[in-house]
Structures are given as structure tokens and as C-alpha cells.
Write a protein that holds these residues in place. Structure first.
Motif, PDB file in Angstrom:
ATOM      1  N   LEU A  72      -4.392  -0.274   8.176  1.00 27.86           N
ATOM      2  CA  LEU A  72      -3.842  -1.623   8.214  1.00 27.86           C
ATOM      3  C   LEU A  72      -2.695  -1.720   9.211  1.00 27.86           C
ATOM      4  O   LEU A  72      -2.587  -2.706   9.944  1.00 27.86           O
ATOM      5  N   LEU A  83       0.821  -1.209   0.000  1.00 27.02           N
ATOM      6  CA  LEU A  83       0.000   0.000   0.000  1.00 27.02           C
ATOM      7  C   LEU A  83       0.858   1.263   0.000  1.00 27.02           C
ATOM      8  O   LEU A  83       0.523   2.260  -0.647  1.00 27.02           O
ATOM      9  N   LEU A  93      -5.655   3.629   3.882  1.00 24.08           N
ATOM     10  CA  LEU A  93      -5.666   2.177   4.065  1.00 24.08           C
ATOM     11  C   LEU A  93      -4.372   1.675   4.696  1.00 24.08           C
ATOM     12  O   LEU A  93      -4.394   0.772   5.536  1.00 24.08           O
ATOM     13  N   GLN A  94      -3.257   2.265   4.305  1.00 18.64           N
ATOM     14  CA  GLN A  94      -1.969   1.870   4.877  1.00 18.64           C
ATOM     15  C   GLN A  94      -1.958   2.137   6.381  1.00 18.64           C
ATOM     16  O   GLN A  94      -1.552   1.283   7.165  1.00 18.64           O
TER      17      GLN A  94
END
Length: 160
Positions: A146, A88, A142-143
Motif C-alpha cells: 500500500l 495496517l 499489505l502495508q
């Protein structure tokens, strides 16, 4: 997770690469020659156009590769791993690189649009910049999510 669950997304990633390949093969050389016809005193302008458009295609294909890697990690149950976070992160950098390349090339496209009286060319360039920045910001979010999920998972594993 079964390997076929992400098959549709992998096919979609491959299909996303095909139109850009066709554009790079058939349309980009013509656009460069068109720019050279508009400015015959600056014949090197076609090379600048090619540099911008082919230069943006490279991080695009790297982003598609990172997407395929991410889908492979999901298939092999490594979705919540540092490998996915790295994929990502690389996807984010590719999206930012595409935006930067088109921002740098914006004056070049402005010259072509002004000579050809085609303001839509600037609009298309701005849409490409905005779209790649949206993908970059989405990948960054998203990184981060996560990474936080991985940290929480590791913390829970240590407490059990």
C-alpha cells in the motif's frame, strides 16, 4: 465507494470479537483456577495465566479496532492514504504483540500441560502463536504494498 460494500466485513469483525469476549468472561477464570488447583503450592499461577490470556486479548481487540478503522477508510475512499498504511502498521504490531505474549507465556502453559498430561495445550498455544505471526506478516506485506502504491500514485500525480 458505497458505505454498504464493507458492511459484511464489519459484521464479521464484530462477530470475531464476540467469542473472545465470551472466552474472557467464562473460560479464562476457570483456566486460572484450574492452574491453581494443579499447583496448590503456587497459588499465584492463576494470576499469571490471567495476565497472559487477558494480556493477549487487549492487542486482539486493538487489532479488531484497527480493522474497523481500515474498513471505514475504504468506505470513505481513503483506501490509498497514509491513514490506511498506519492502520495496517498498528494491526501488524498488535499481531506481533499477541505472538510475543503467548511466547512469553509458553513455559507457564508447559507446566500446566505437563502436570495435567495434556500435550494438546502446547499445540493450541503454538497454533495461536503461528496464526498471529501469519496475520502480522500479512499486514506487513499489505502495508508495504500500500505504501508503494501511494508513492506511485503521488509520483503520477506530480507528472500530470
Amino acid at each position: 465507494m458505497k458505505r454498504g460494500t464493507t458492511l459484511f466485513l464489519k459484521i464479521a469483525v464484530i462477530l470475531m470479537g464476540l467469542p473472545i469476549l465470551a472466552i474472557c468472561i467464562f473460560i479464562v477464570p476457570e483456566v486460572g483456577l484450574f492452574g491453581a488447583e494443579l499447583y496448590p503450592e503456587f497459588t499465584f499461577i492463576k494470576y499469571l495465566i490471567w495476565l497472559v490470556m487477558y494480556g493477549a486479548a487487549i492487542p486482539y481487540y486493538l487489532a479488531l479496532y484497527q480493522s474497523m478503522k481500515l474498513l471505514t477508510y475504504i468506505d470513505h475512499n481513503f483506501a490509498f492514504s497514509q491513514f490506511s498504511v498506519d492502520a495496517l502498521k498498528n494491526l501488524k504490531f498488535c499481531a506481533i504483540a499477541i505472538s510475543v505474549i503467548y511466547v512469553v507465556g509458553l513455559p507457564l502453559f508447559y507446566l500446566i500441560a505437563e502436570r495435567d498430561d495434556a500435550p494438546g495445550l502446547i499445540l493450541i498455544n503454538m497454533v495461536l502463536i503461528l496464526a498471529s505471526m501469519v496475520v502480522g506478516v500479512f499486514a506487513a506485506v499489505l502495508q508495504r504494498l500500500l505504501q508503494e502504491a501511494i508513492n506511485i500514485k503521488e509520483e503520477n500525480d506530480l507528472t500530470v
